[in-house]
Every structure is written in structure tokens, then in C-alpha cells.
Design an enzyme around this catalytic site. Structure first.
Site, PDB file in Angstrom:
ATOM      1  N   MET A  98     -11.836 -16.532  12.090  1.00  7.43           N
ATOM      2  CA  MET A  98     -10.897 -15.528  12.583  1.00  7.43           C
ATOM      3  C   MET A  98      -9.926 -15.122  11.478  1.00  7.43           C
ATOM      4  O   MET A  98      -8.854 -14.564  11.753  1.00  7.43           O
ATOM      5  CB  MET A  98     -10.136 -16.038  13.802  1.00  7.43           C
ATOM      6  CG  MET A  98     -11.028 -16.251  15.014  1.00  7.43           C
ATOM      7  SD  MET A  98     -10.153 -16.158  16.598  1.00  7.43           S
ATOM      8  CE  MET A  98      -8.935 -17.438  16.406  1.00  7.43           C
ATOM      9  N   GLU A 127      -7.947 -23.918   3.049  1.00  3.78           N
ATOM     10  CA  GLU A 127      -8.908 -24.783   2.371  1.00  3.78           C
ATOM     11  C   GLU A 127      -9.963 -25.329   3.327  1.00  3.78           C
ATOM     12  O   GLU A 127     -11.099 -25.586   2.921  1.00  3.78           O
ATOM     13  CB  GLU A 127      -8.179 -25.931   1.672  1.00  3.78           C
ATOM     14  CG  GLU A 127      -9.069 -26.814   0.826  1.00  3.78           C
ATOM     15  CD  GLU A 127      -9.845 -26.050  -0.245  1.00  3.78           C
ATOM     16  OE1 GLU A 127     -11.025 -26.398  -0.473  1.00  3.78           O
ATOM     17  OE2 GLU A 127      -9.277 -25.108  -0.846  1.00  3.78           O
ATOM     18  N   HIS A 155     -11.428 -23.666   5.780  1.00  2.00           N
ATOM     19  CA  HIS A 155     -12.477 -22.642   5.824  1.00  2.00           C
ATOM     20  C   HIS A 155     -13.285 -22.627   4.531  1.00  2.00           C
ATOM     21  O   HIS A 155     -14.512 -22.490   4.548  1.00  2.00           O
ATOM     22  CB  HIS A 155     -11.866 -21.248   6.030  1.00  2.00           C
ATOM     23  CG  HIS A 155     -11.151 -21.059   7.319  1.00  2.00           C
ATOM     24  ND1 HIS A 155      -9.779 -20.985   7.401  1.00  2.00           N
ATOM     25  CD2 HIS A 155     -11.607 -20.920   8.593  1.00  2.00           C
ATOM     26  CE1 HIS A 155      -9.420 -20.793   8.660  1.00  2.00           C
ATOM     27  NE2 HIS A 155     -10.509 -20.760   9.406  1.00  2.00           N
ATOM     28  N   GLY A 212     -16.515 -26.436  11.555  1.00  2.00           N
ATOM     29  CA  GLY A 212     -15.740 -27.620  11.223  1.00  2.00           C
ATOM     30  C   GLY A 212     -15.624 -28.596  12.380  1.00  2.00           C
ATOM     31  O   GLY A 212     -15.527 -28.198  13.543  1.00  2.00           O
TER      32      GLY A 212
END
Length: 283
Positions: free
Chosen positions: A33, A38, A40, A150
Site C-alpha cells: 500500500m 525497510e 517492504h 511479510g
């Protein structure tokens, strides 16, 4: 370092992916989004290891926000995001508009059972419906070979895996370890809402969850371990605890001692809601 190519239409996205396919290249996707950090970037680095080409979507998905949530406040900083994508050599940024993703007359929602039950769904009942719908659309639009999510959003990761299994979406879902700051706080775009005093409190979340996980592994009863974590979070300065629960790692069913597990939590600091999770080793 040059920025990645930017496309905002499904047709342009599909055309580029088709070109890569003709060259025999494997394609990875990282849905985001925006407001990249970091955490991402670590997902994109993994995607680059798993495929020759990487698509990063940047789309603040309105269907996963409840009316009372922070859709309007959610940070949007595309120029900065593109500079960060250049650092990790993303190949393509897909930046659709809300109208492109949900045109007039759009009437389909995807509801995933199983791992979506409880936890986040108890407090954000439309969240995973919005996530599942937008992820399914992105996968159908980009047709990636794999996608990286993640573990920080652990329930979301499990829901996406269930979605792909149930709908036969041919996308390998890769879970990536949570990236934390030097004090153990899980990186999140919403951390930007915290002031210095709140940051100091927020960094206690991971510490307290690790203590709960260690207690569970040592034989402490679930209710005792999670109850103590609740009390410790309040004592640390969190104003409200939505949940602290132990679940099975693979299914998010209630945890059994002979199974690998996760302790998952959501807690509030002022107007900011933080989530985190840690694993419970098999006894």
C-alpha cells in the site's frame, strides 16, 4: 539508479508481463500500500532472488479499511516510494487508481474462512474480505509465478495462502521474516504516527510476546501466559489490548502443545494500533 517503469492500467501491466513471459522470465510480485520502509524492501529483495522480474503494486486499498479507520490519513508518498524501489531494483511499479480496481458496478467480494477466523476479524470484520478481493485481482492482473508477503502480518499471510489453495491460483506464496528496528519494533508504515514516548512503549511489545512464547514452550498454560502478557502490555503503557492469543502456525487453529505455534497480539498506543507476532517452538 533509475526508477522502475510505472504503469497504472491493467492493460499496460499485462502487456509488460506478457513480454517477460515471451522471454522465458519468471515473475514475482510484492503487493503493497506504499509508504515503503525497510520491511517492504526486504520483501522485494527476496522477490528478486526468486524471479528474474519483480512487480511491486502500490495501492491503498479502500475495501480493507472500516469507516472508522485511517484511510484518509494513510501516508501516500509515491515519489519517495519510487526512489526506494530503484534502490532494490524493482522492475515495474503498478499504481492503479481506485476507479481502475473498483469501477462503477463492481459487486464482487471474496470471503476466506479458516485462518481468517478471530484475531483481526474480531476487530476488523471486513478487513480480510478486502484483502482477499484485492489480492485475487492483483494476481489475476499480473499473473505472477510467486508473491512475497511479510510474516509481520501473519494472519494475512495465512489467509492469502488459503485463498490461493482454495481458488487454484497458481501463485507460490513466500513468507518473509519480520524486519525490526534496532530495538525489536516491527517495521510498519503506521509507526510514523508514534511520538518518541510512544515509540519507547511500542518497543516493549515484541519483548513481552517473546516472554509469553518462552513461557508457553516451558509448559505454562495458555491462559496464564497470554494473561500475563496482557497485564505486562498495560503496565508498559499500552492503553488497550485487542488480543493476545496462541494459535497453530500453519492453520491458525487454537494452539496445541505438540504443534508449532505463534503468539499474536494487537494493542493500542493513543490512536495507533500495532500488531506483532512471534513463534512458539515445539516443546
Amino acid at each position: 539508479m533509475s526508477r522502475p517503469e510505472v504503469v497504472n492500467s491493467v492493460a499496460a501491466l499485462r502487456a509488460q508481463v506478457s513480454d517477460w513471459r515471451r522471454d522465458g522470465l519468471r515473475v514475482a510480485m510484492v503487493p503493497t500500500m506504499g509508504a515503503l520502509h525497510e520491511g517492504h524492501l526486504s520483501l522485494i529483495r527476496i522477490a528478486r532472488e526468486k524471479a528474474e522480474r519483480c512487480v511491486v503494486s502500490i495501492f491503498v486499498n479502500p475495501t480493507q479499511f472500516a469507516p472508522s479507520e485511517d484511510l484518509d490519513k494513510y501516508p501516500r508518498q509515491l515519489a519517495r516510494d519510487l526512489d526506494l524501489l530503484a534502490r532494490v531494483k524493482a522492475d515495474l511499479a503498478f499504481t492503479p487508481t481506485v476507479g481502475a480496481m473498483y469501477p462503477a458496478g463492481f459487486a464482487t467480494r471474496i470471503s476466506v474462512g479458516g485462518p481468517s477466523a478471530g484475531l483481526e476479524s474480531d476487530f476488523r470484520p471486513t478487513f480480510f474480505e478486502g484483502v482477499a478481493t484485492v489480492v485475487a485481482k492483483l494476481f489475476l492482473q499480473a499473473t505472477p509465478d510467486c508473491a512475497v508477503f511479510g510474516e509481520k502480518d501473519y494472519q494475512q499471510l495465512c489467509v492469502v495462502r488459503q485463498l490461493c489453495r482454495d481458488l487454484d491460483l497458481p501463485v507460490e506464496i513466500i513468507g518473509a521474516p519480520t524486519i525490526r528496528d534496532a530495538h525489536g519494533l516491527a517495521m510498519s508504515s503506521r509507526n510514523a504516527y508514534l511520538d518518541e514516548a510512544e515509540l519507547a512503549v511500542a518497543r516493549r511489545l515484541n519483548v513481552i510476546l517473546h516472554k509469553a512464547a518462552a513461557a508457553l514452550a516451558a509448559g505454562t498454560h495458555q491462559d496464564d501466559a497470554t494473561g500475563e502478557a496482557n497485564r505486562a502490555l498495560i503496565a508498559a503503557g499500552f492503553q488497550k489490548i485487542d488480543y493476545v492469543e496462541a494459535r497453530e502456525s500453519l492453520t491458525l487453529a487454537p494452539w496445541r502443545r505438540d504443534r508449532a505455534g505463534r503468539v499474536l497480539a494487537a494493542a493500542w498506543l493513543g490512536k495507533t494500533r500495532l500488531i506483532d507476532n512471534v513463534d512458539v517452538p515445539v516443546a
